[in-house]
Enzyme design. Sequence first.
Site, short mmCIF file in Angstrom:
data_model
loop_
_atom_site.label_atom_id
_atom_site.label_comp_id
_atom_site.label_asym_id
_atom_site.label_seq_id
_atom_site.Cartn_x
_atom_site.Cartn_y
_atom_site.Cartn_z
N ARG A 96 0.66 -1.49 0.13
CA ARG A 96 0.13 0.04 0.00
C ARG A 96 0.82 1.28 0.02
O ARG A 96 1.60 1.89 0.22
CB ARG A 96 -0.75 -0.34 1.63
CG ARG A 96 -2.17 -1.00 0.75
CD ARG A 96 -2.95 -1.31 0.36
NE ARG A 96 -4.05 0.03 -0.10
CZ ARG A 96 -4.46 0.25 1.12
NH1 ARG A 96 -5.36 -0.46 2.26
NH2 ARG A 96 -5.64 1.09 0.99
N ASP A 246 -4.05 8.56 7.63
CA ASP A 246 -2.82 7.36 7.06
C ASP A 246 -1.85 8.14 7.04
O ASP A 246 -0.58 7.56 7.19
CB ASP A 246 -3.65 7.26 6.12
CG ASP A 246 -4.31 6.17 5.46
OD1 ASP A 246 -4.15 4.97 5.72
OD2 ASP A 246 -5.36 6.56 5.75
N ASN A 256 -6.18 10.71 3.91
CA ASN A 256 -6.84 10.59 5.19
C ASN A 256 -8.20 9.71 4.35
O ASN A 256 -7.91 9.95 2.58
CB ASN A 256 -7.50 10.83 6.10
CG ASN A 256 -8.54 9.50 6.74
OD1 ASN A 256 -8.22 9.09 7.56
ND2 ASN A 256 -9.53 10.14 7.22
N LYS A 257 -8.87 8.52 4.60
CA LYS A 257 -9.79 8.19 3.09
C LYS A 257 -10.37 9.35 2.25
O LYS A 257 -10.81 10.44 3.05
CB LYS A 257 -10.69 7.35 4.47
CG LYS A 257 -12.09 6.69 3.11
CD LYS A 257 -10.68 5.53 2.45
CE LYS A 257 -10.28 4.42 3.26
NZ LYS A 257 -9.27 3.85 2.21
#
Length: 358
Positions: A96, A246, A256-257
């Site tokens: 990732r 993140d 972030n998301k």
Amino acid sequence: MRDRLLAAEKVKAIDWRDGTLYLLDQRVLPFEETWLAYTTAEGVAEAIRSMVVRGAPAIGISAAYGMVLAVSARFAAGADWRTALEQDFELLASSRPTAVNLFWALNCMRERLQRLKDQQDPRPAMEAEAVAIHLSDREANLTMAQLGADLIRKHQGNLQTVLTHCNTGALATGGFGTALGVIRAAHIEGMIERVYADETRPWLQGSRLTAWELVNEGIPVTLNADSAAAHLMKTKGITWVIVGADRITANGDVANKIGTYQLAVAAMHHGVRFMVVAPSSTIDMALASGDDIPIEERDGRELLEMGGQRVGADVDAFNPVFDVTPADLIDVIVTEKGIVERPDTAKMTQLMCRKRLH
């Protein structure tokens, strides 16, 4: 507060037993609670890539255990095992690209390896390092939960209505959660009236995971479509948006998301305070700003299909997994080292020079 949080602990996503890594398969929650066993670094890398495990801290912890499995296999094979191990570091690092905790955990494992003597059996030390990373995240969660709850009390007092995005609970970390850990702590102290959880398309982490965690703990939760968030801020008395991260850059920008950025813009317009909760391992001081963060894009079929069934027209789909929220839209960043209000480069640098509070 610590004892009350420990007593409330009900969920975990990662278990290390007898040389095997067990991961709770988050792709099938809340309908099935299935644990998958991993004995190779290749398997762990695929589990991270395919979203069996997700959430920046949990990804880093899993990668650390993946390196324990790699070391065991390479050392047992003999020959030039240290050189061969580089393939495993690279494999896990490529699983990732955005969550910096992955690279932080792998760097910790590499540094521990480098301190070992050439003829020393690396397996006990590497296992101890991975366990320490796991336990350290859990402890950081506890500290952040208390700091975040104290902030909520300081700014608005009792009975808050909060909004959260994606999943930042025990499923995403090594323990109680980041943003969801703060919400848990505030609920224990009687300060949460209701949590609104964005469904979080396209993987639905909010509806499948966050709502599941909150219901299991008796915390009042209402699910909403991501696109309803601004309307909720206008009509439902939302006082805080509380999210995880993140990656956080040196100036306080936050990846972030996907969907977090638009929440921050809406929160600023409606006078809703915006809190980011993340361990210091999420902070990447090597990147000056969010412009430097690599943003992962996933297969467009995640948008065009549901349960393997096509639901979208025959078109291309743009599917970024993260977005970047500028620091000037963030009221406070909460870490286990302390808090930063209205973050900027000077404040982030000062934070990273501190020791952990716990």
